[in-house]
Enzyme design. Structure first.
Site, mmCIF file in Angstrom:
data_model
loop_
_atom_site.group_PDB
_atom_site.id
_atom_site.type_symbol
_atom_site.label_atom_id
_atom_site.label_comp_id
_atom_site.label_asym_id
_atom_site.label_seq_id
_atom_site.Cartn_x
_atom_site.Cartn_y
_atom_site.Cartn_z
ATOM 1 N N HIS A 1 1.220 50.816 5.509
ATOM 2 C CA HIS A 1 0.652 51.652 4.455
ATOM 3 C C HIS A 1 0.126 52.967 5.018
ATOM 4 O O HIS A 1 0.309 54.026 4.434
ATOM 5 C CB HIS A 1 -0.477 50.911 3.723
ATOM 6 C CG HIS A 1 0.011 50.135 2.555
ATOM 7 N ND1 HIS A 1 0.659 48.922 2.692
ATOM 8 C CD2 HIS A 1 -0.016 50.395 1.224
ATOM 9 C CE1 HIS A 1 0.995 48.472 1.488
ATOM 10 N NE2 HIS A 1 0.594 49.352 0.578
ATOM 11 N N LYS B 1 -3.229 38.571 -2.373
ATOM 12 C CA LYS B 1 -4.260 37.611 -2.775
ATOM 13 C C LYS B 1 -5.616 38.299 -2.649
ATOM 14 O O LYS B 1 -5.779 39.184 -1.810
ATOM 15 C CB LYS B 1 -4.192 36.351 -1.909
ATOM 16 C CG LYS B 1 -4.570 36.599 -0.454
ATOM 17 C CD LYS B 1 -4.604 35.317 0.346
ATOM 18 C CE LYS B 1 -4.843 35.567 1.818
ATOM 19 N NZ LYS B 1 -6.255 35.788 2.176
#
Lengths: 278, 181
Positions: free
Chosen positions: B38, B103
């Site tokens: 990222h 999650k």
């Protein structure tokens, strides 16, 4: 003196690494099964069922239980009548590298700032204790990052006592919410010094879920914390339910009269631990 | 609970009809990216470089799989904790990313970006890496090979079971802990 050869230790550590990554301990499976039978929420039942299915599949396929196969953590007890042929730190580190390679386990170790992966999961995190006798015990934990990140250490004042400890632990688990893959197992280290408390909390996680704390006072404290954490209603994967935590393990050590060190080490439902005595 | 079969890349109309608690069986092409990937993607955007995959309609899976055994496309491949990607996610949603899979909780900034850019956050079962890997039929590294498990992979998935945790209407599925903060 009992002599233990480097090769014997190497092979034993490789075996620990492979088995910890693939086989969910039986008592954790039992605890998940029991929880699934007592849950009333559909999503909780579904997730706990998936975890049991995942454990069976990992066992059959040889795939690790979780893609985060952790950092290699070791607690080593060396008897004073044991002589090791070779350097124990090097032997364990090299065996850990070998195990992660052989088992196709993920290498998750990196430089803390550049984030460059060491590409072999090294170095292992090793804690040594010298004990009496002629045994060498090696306990291995494959510690995942998601649950580890939810862990915390603090220095309470003596006046805060048990109420302060409870407040901190339960608050921490409430704040962690769905992040550490609940249902969790919570290790709590009370006392010692700033550096010792987290190590106690982590080592406490090696005690099987089925083994009650031999100290009745600590056993009662574990039960109280477990009940309070489960009353949070976070549930499996944070989607609600009765099963937020499968067990609390406390380890305690005397501390300075001015201090009350406290640490919470969070373990996910996938408790990858295994030990051997040579 | 409503169950939808969807194919990635996703369209705005796919995402708009989803609400918290819905189940999606996702098929198609998705991309893996986690922490270091990222950062690199956003550095590339800063430098006006072409990204290794098309952001428009993309589904990003926050995962660092374990190595693939012989005869399998991938090793264990469950979701990693998502909040670490919160710094980058709003920018990627503003450039066309439709969904992420992970999650754990998202930040208010990410939840706002989902509403503004018709995005969705899916939860998958953490720790069920062996089980979820069965829904992945093909995998290849397309960028940042040097990052090892954090490299960007193009995955082909079939009926990947996902739960809508944050929808594009401001909803959130996670249980609120019974605790006085």
């Amino acid at each position: 003196m009992k002599v233990i050869k480097a090769e014997q230790i190497h092979d034993a550590v490789v075996d620990l690494v492979l088995k910890a990554a693939r086989y969910l301990p039986e008592d954790v499976k039992t605890a998940i099964r029991v929880a699934r039978n007592t849950e009333t929420s559909d999503s909780a039942k579904e997730i706990l069922g998936q975890l049991l299915e995942n454990a069976d599949l990992a066992k059959e396929s040889g795939l690790p239980l979780c893609q985060d196969t952790g950092l290699g953590v070791f607690y080593v007890e060396i008897g004073d009548e044991v002589q090791i042929e070779g350097n124990i730190t090097e032997i364990i580190n090299n065996a850990m590298i070998d195990g992660y390679q052989k088992g196709l386990l993920r290498k998750s170790s990196c430089h803390p700032l550049t984030r460059k992966n060491t590409m072999d999961n090294s170095p292992a995190v090793i804690h040594f204790t010298h004990v009496a006798g002629d045994k060498l015990t090696i306990k291995h934990m494959a510690k995942g990052g998601g649950s580890e990140n939810m862990s915390r250490c603090t220095m309470l004042t003596p006046a805060q006592g048990w109420e302060g400890i409870k407040e901190f632990v339960v608050r921490r688990m409430a704040e962690a919410g769905p992040n550490p893959c609940p249902p969790t197992i919570v290790g709590v280290g009370i006392g010692g010094t700033f550096d010792l408390a987290p190590s106690l909390a982590k080592e406490a996680l090696f005690r099987p879920l089925s083994a009650e704390n031999p100290d009745p006072e600590l056993a009662a404290m574990e039960k109280e914390l477990l009940d309070e954490i489960n009353q949070l209603g976070i549930g499996p994967m944070g989607l609600g339910g009765k099963t937020t935590c499968l067990g609390v393990k406390i380890a305690m050590h005397p501390c300075h009269i001015a201090s009350l060190p406290l640490a919470v080490n969070v373990q996910c439902h996938s408790s990858r631990i295994k030990e051997v005595t040579l | 609970m409503p169950t939808y079969n969807m194919t990635a890349p996703l369209k705005d109309e796919d995402v708009a009809k989803l609400h918290v608690g819905d189940v999606v069986k996702l098929s198609g092409t998705i991309y893996t990216a986690r922490d270091a990937a990222h950062k690199r993607l956003c550095d590339m955007l800063d430098n006006n470089e072409k990204l290794p995959f098309e952001l428009k309609g993309a589904v990003i899976y926050y995962v660092g799989p374990s190595p693939a055994p012989e005869g399998r496309p991938i090793g264990s491949a469950g979701p990693t904790t998502s909040y670490r990607m919160d710094t980058y996610a709003p920018r990627l949603h503003s450039l066309g990313v439709k969904a992420s899979v992970g999650k754990g909780k998202r930040s208010p900034e990410v939840r706002k970006a989902l509403q503004e850019h018709t995005g969705v956050y899916f939860g998958a079962t953490g720790g069920a890496g062996a089980l979820l890997s069965q829904c992945i039929t093909a995998a290849k590294v397309i960028a940042f090979d040097d990052l090892g498990p954090e490299a960007i992979r193009e995955l082909t998935v079939e009926n990947f079971p996902l739960l809508v945790v944050n929808d594009s209407h401001g909803g959130e599925q996670y249980a609120k802990p019974n605790f006085e903060f």
